[in-house]
Design a protein around this motif. Structure first.
Motif, mmCIF file in Angstrom:
data_model
loop_
_atom_site.group_PDB
_atom_site.id
_atom_site.type_symbol
_atom_site.label_atom_id
_atom_site.label_comp_id
_atom_site.label_asym_id
_atom_site.label_seq_id
_atom_site.Cartn_x
_atom_site.Cartn_y
_atom_site.Cartn_z
ATOM 1 N N LEU A 89 0.853 -1.339 -0.073
ATOM 2 C CA LEU A 89 0.055 0.020 -0.002
ATOM 3 C C LEU A 89 1.019 1.338 -0.012
ATOM 4 C CD1 LEU A 89 -3.017 -0.843 2.196
ATOM 5 C CD2 LEU A 89 -2.992 -0.804 0.009
ATOM 6 N N ASN A 90 1.875 1.063 0.586
ATOM 7 C CA ASN A 90 3.046 2.335 0.564
ATOM 8 C C ASN A 90 3.344 2.724 -0.520
ATOM 9 O OD1 ASN A 90 4.727 4.313 2.227
ATOM 10 N ND2 ASN A 90 6.316 2.783 1.384
ATOM 11 N N LEU A 91 3.873 1.723 -1.333
ATOM 12 C CA LEU A 91 4.294 1.942 -2.643
ATOM 13 C C LEU A 91 3.042 2.368 -3.677
ATOM 14 C CD1 LEU A 91 6.879 -0.935 -3.244
ATOM 15 C CD2 LEU A 91 7.414 1.261 -2.666
ATOM 16 N N ALA A 92 2.250 1.560 -3.612
ATOM 17 C CA ALA A 92 0.919 2.073 -4.526
ATOM 18 C C ALA A 92 0.578 3.328 -4.226
ATOM 19 C CB ALA A 92 -0.255 0.978 -4.102
ATOM 20 N N ALA A 93 0.639 3.950 -2.969
ATOM 21 C CA ALA A 93 0.138 5.472 -2.900
ATOM 22 C C ALA A 93 1.217 6.293 -3.456
ATOM 23 C CB ALA A 93 0.011 5.584 -1.465
ATOM 24 N N LEU A 94 2.578 6.176 -2.972
ATOM 25 C CA LEU A 94 3.607 6.944 -3.535
ATOM 26 C C LEU A 94 3.560 6.857 -5.005
ATOM 27 C CD1 LEU A 94 6.574 5.764 -1.137
ATOM 28 C CD2 LEU A 94 5.586 7.879 -1.233
ATOM 29 N N TRP A 95 3.420 5.893 -5.492
ATOM 30 C CA TRP A 95 3.563 5.788 -7.031
ATOM 31 C C TRP A 95 2.166 5.917 -7.738
ATOM 32 C CZ3 TRP A 95 6.942 0.898 -6.996
ATOM 33 C CH2 TRP A 95 8.218 1.121 -6.371
ATOM 34 N N ARG A 96 1.275 6.173 -7.134
ATOM 35 C CA ARG A 96 -0.127 6.222 -7.757
ATOM 36 C C ARG A 96 -0.496 5.083 -8.627
ATOM 37 N NH1 ARG A 96 -2.274 11.473 -6.187
ATOM 38 N NH2 ARG A 96 -3.653 11.145 -7.844
ATOM 39 N N LEU A 97 -0.467 3.927 -8.170
ATOM 40 C CA LEU A 97 -0.517 2.839 -9.065
ATOM 41 C C LEU A 97 -2.147 2.563 -9.062
ATOM 42 C CD1 LEU A 97 2.149 0.536 -7.578
ATOM 43 C CD2 LEU A 97 2.390 1.953 -9.421
ATOM 44 N N PRO A 98 -2.581 2.061 -10.442
ATOM 45 C CA PRO A 98 -3.825 1.362 -10.674
ATOM 46 C C PRO A 98 -4.173 0.192 -9.930
ATOM 47 C CG PRO A 98 -2.557 0.989 -12.555
ATOM 48 C CD PRO A 98 -1.661 2.022 -11.640
ATOM 49 N N LEU A 99 -4.118 0.161 -8.569
ATOM 50 C CA LEU A 99 -4.258 -0.910 -7.763
ATOM 51 C C LEU A 99 -5.708 -0.823 -6.975
ATOM 52 C CD1 LEU A 99 -3.404 -3.670 -6.282
ATOM 53 C CD2 LEU A 99 -2.268 -2.021 -4.610
ATOM 54 N N LEU A 100 -6.584 -1.917 -7.392
ATOM 55 C CA LEU A 100 -7.669 -2.067 -6.357
ATOM 56 C C LEU A 100 -7.572 -3.159 -5.356
ATOM 57 C CD1 LEU A 100 -10.820 -1.816 -6.113
ATOM 58 C CD2 LEU A 100 -11.114 -3.349 -7.870
ATOM 59 N N VAL A 101 -7.622 -2.807 -4.399
ATOM 60 C CA VAL A 101 -7.728 -3.794 -3.150
ATOM 61 C C VAL A 101 -9.114 -4.181 -2.847
ATOM 62 C CG1 VAL A 101 -6.749 -4.469 -0.811
ATOM 63 C CG2 VAL A 101 -5.707 -2.999 -2.488
ATOM 64 N N ALA A 102 -9.680 -5.454 -3.153
ATOM 65 C CA ALA A 102 -11.073 -5.580 -2.827
ATOM 66 C C ALA A 102 -10.895 -6.613 -1.465
ATOM 67 C CB ALA A 102 -11.565 -6.389 -3.912
ATOM 68 N N VAL A 103 -11.322 -6.007 -0.566
ATOM 69 C CA VAL A 103 -11.490 -6.649 0.936
ATOM 70 C C VAL A 103 -12.612 -7.227 1.234
ATOM 71 C CG1 VAL A 103 -11.073 -6.426 3.629
ATOM 72 C CG2 VAL A 103 -10.011 -4.762 1.630
ATOM 73 N N GLU A 104 -12.522 -8.638 1.333
ATOM 74 C CA GLU A 104 -14.161 -9.274 1.617
ATOM 75 C C GLU A 104 -13.933 -9.722 3.088
ATOM 76 O OE1 GLU A 104 -14.743 -12.055 -2.119
ATOM 77 O OE2 GLU A 104 -12.840 -12.489 -1.268
ATOM 78 N N HIS A 105 -14.586 -8.517 3.932
ATOM 79 C CA HIS A 105 -14.453 -8.666 5.022
ATOM 80 C C HIS A 105 -15.933 -9.484 5.760
ATOM 81 C CE1 HIS A 105 -14.477 -7.450 9.243
ATOM 82 N NE2 HIS A 105 -13.562 -6.301 9.142
ATOM 83 N N ASN A 106 -15.575 -10.697 6.242
ATOM 84 C CA ASN A 106 -16.544 -11.754 6.607
ATOM 85 C C ASN A 106 -16.496 -11.772 8.143
ATOM 86 O OD1 ASN A 106 -14.359 -13.421 7.215
ATOM 87 N ND2 ASN A 106 -14.637 -14.740 5.347
ATOM 88 N N GLY A 107 -15.495 -11.072 8.726
ATOM 89 C CA GLY A 107 -15.890 -10.826 10.283
ATOM 90 C C GLY A 107 -15.209 -12.042 11.159
ATOM 91 N N ILE A 108 -14.352 -12.951 10.165
ATOM 92 C CA ILE A 108 -14.055 -14.043 11.009
ATOM 93 C C ILE A 108 -12.513 -14.519 10.183
ATOM 94 C CG2 ILE A 108 -15.293 -15.635 9.861
ATOM 95 C CD1 ILE A 108 -15.128 -17.448 12.630
ATOM 96 N N ALA A 109 -11.419 -14.679 10.782
ATOM 97 C CA ALA A 109 -10.260 -14.873 10.179
ATOM 98 C C ALA A 109 -9.697 -16.433 10.521
ATOM 99 C CB ALA A 109 -8.995 -14.162 10.587
ATOM 100 N N GLN A 110 -10.271 -17.427 9.771
ATOM 101 C CA GLN A 110 -10.227 -18.836 10.179
ATOM 102 C C GLN A 110 -11.258 -19.164 11.120
ATOM 103 O OE1 GLN A 110 -6.410 -20.844 10.050
ATOM 104 N NE2 GLN A 110 -7.068 -22.416 11.220
ATOM 105 N N SER A 111 -10.727 -18.746 12.422
ATOM 106 C CA SER A 111 -11.771 -19.369 13.526
ATOM 107 C C SER A 111 -11.479 -17.989 14.643
ATOM 108 C CB SER A 111 -11.337 -20.620 14.310
ATOM 109 O OG SER A 111 -10.023 -20.438 14.625
#
Length: 286
Positions: free
Chosen positions: A148-170
């Motif tokens: 994310l740091n590099l993407a912001a510095l270089w203004r990269l065409p990066l889409l981060v799609a976060v599937e927030h399902n509320g639980i990480a494994q268990s």
């Protein structure tokens, strides 16, 4: 929602339930992570992505693959190690490569790769983007923040799609992640959008304009999809009480038994019958 959207949703749902049935019968080996309940995210997003965009998927990526390629036979063959497999059976459930679609089961690994692909696209193919799917649990990985740091510095065409399902494994997210994803994106000056709908049409409408800005070279974008994991982490290892899982919202019940539901249920059953009858895949090194 169009019939094609509903077909895609139902295809993914029945494909994933078929995998769990095959495991229960002892016909699948290894591990697999279904996206039951999360189907609207890739179905809404994939039509907004160009075939020449890069897509980086994760360990829970069957829905991403099916929404992009509509290829249940190739995916099942890959998972079962049968003829016609996407990667000759060496990638399995989590590690796929097909053109500019790649997946990995290593948490956070896709973000640096996606940033590199986005840099390549910015220099050589303006207007294209790299999309990386991650879960809420992946925000514990340092590679996410470096990318994310590099993407912001270089203004990269990066889409981060976060599937927030509320639980990480268990582990519930609230027990493992302080603060918010929005605040993390803000720390890098990256645009952020949070979407809570499970309606494919609403999600797609909300995404269209931000993705146009992203393609125009505006800045990276983090989109947080509030969703729910209705199935186990992998196979039968869900530690949540059954009543808790049953109470989670699900888009599927209103469509159960409909003509399109029966159509896709029969399609998946035919794919299962076909693929299970195939010989093992072979790797031609020539």
């Amino acid at each position: 929602m169009t019939d094609d959207d509903l077909r895609a949703l139902l295809l993914i749902r029945h494909f994933e339930t078929a995998l769990l049935d095959l495991y229960a019968q002892g016909l699948l080996h290894g591990t697999t992570h279904t996206c039951l309940g999360q189907e609207p995210v890739p179905v809404a997003l994939m039509p907004l992505l160009d075939p020449d965009d890069f897509v980086f998927s994760n360990h829970r990526g069957h829905g991403h693959y099916l929404a992009r390629f509509d290829d249940p036979a190739g995916l099942l063959a890959e998972i079962m190690g049968r003829a016609g497999a996407v990667c000759n059976g060496v990638g399995g459930s989590q590690h796929l490569r097909r053109g500019r679609y790649l997946s990995t089961g290593v948490q956070g690994e896709s973000l640096p790769l996606a940033a590199g692909a986005a840099l390549h696209l910015a220099r050589t193919e303006p207007g294209r983007l790299a999309c990386a799917f991650i879960g809420d649990g992946t925000w514990g990985e340092g590679a996410v923040y470096e990318a994310l740091n590099l993407a912001a510095l270089w203004r990269l065409p990066l889409l981060v799609a976060v599937e927030h399902n509320g639980i990480a494994q268990s582990t519930p997210s609230a027990a493992a992640m302080a603060g918010t994803i929005a605040a993390r994106a803000a720390g890098f000056g990256i645009s952020f959008l949070k979407l809570g709908s499970a309606d494919v049409t609403d999600l797609r409408a909300a995404l269209e304009e931000p993705l146009k800005h992203l393609r125009d070279g505006a800045e990276p974008l983090v989109v947080e999809f509030a969703t729910h994991r209705l199935g186990p982490h992998s196979k039968g290892d869900d530690t949540r009480p059954a009543a808790e899982v049953a109470a989670l919202p699900d888009w599927y019940p209103p469509h159960a038994g409909s003509p399109l539901d029966l159509e896709q249920r029969e399609r998946v059953a035919a794919v299962v019958a076909d693929v299970t009858a195939r010989p093992p895949s072979t790797w031609d090194v020539r």
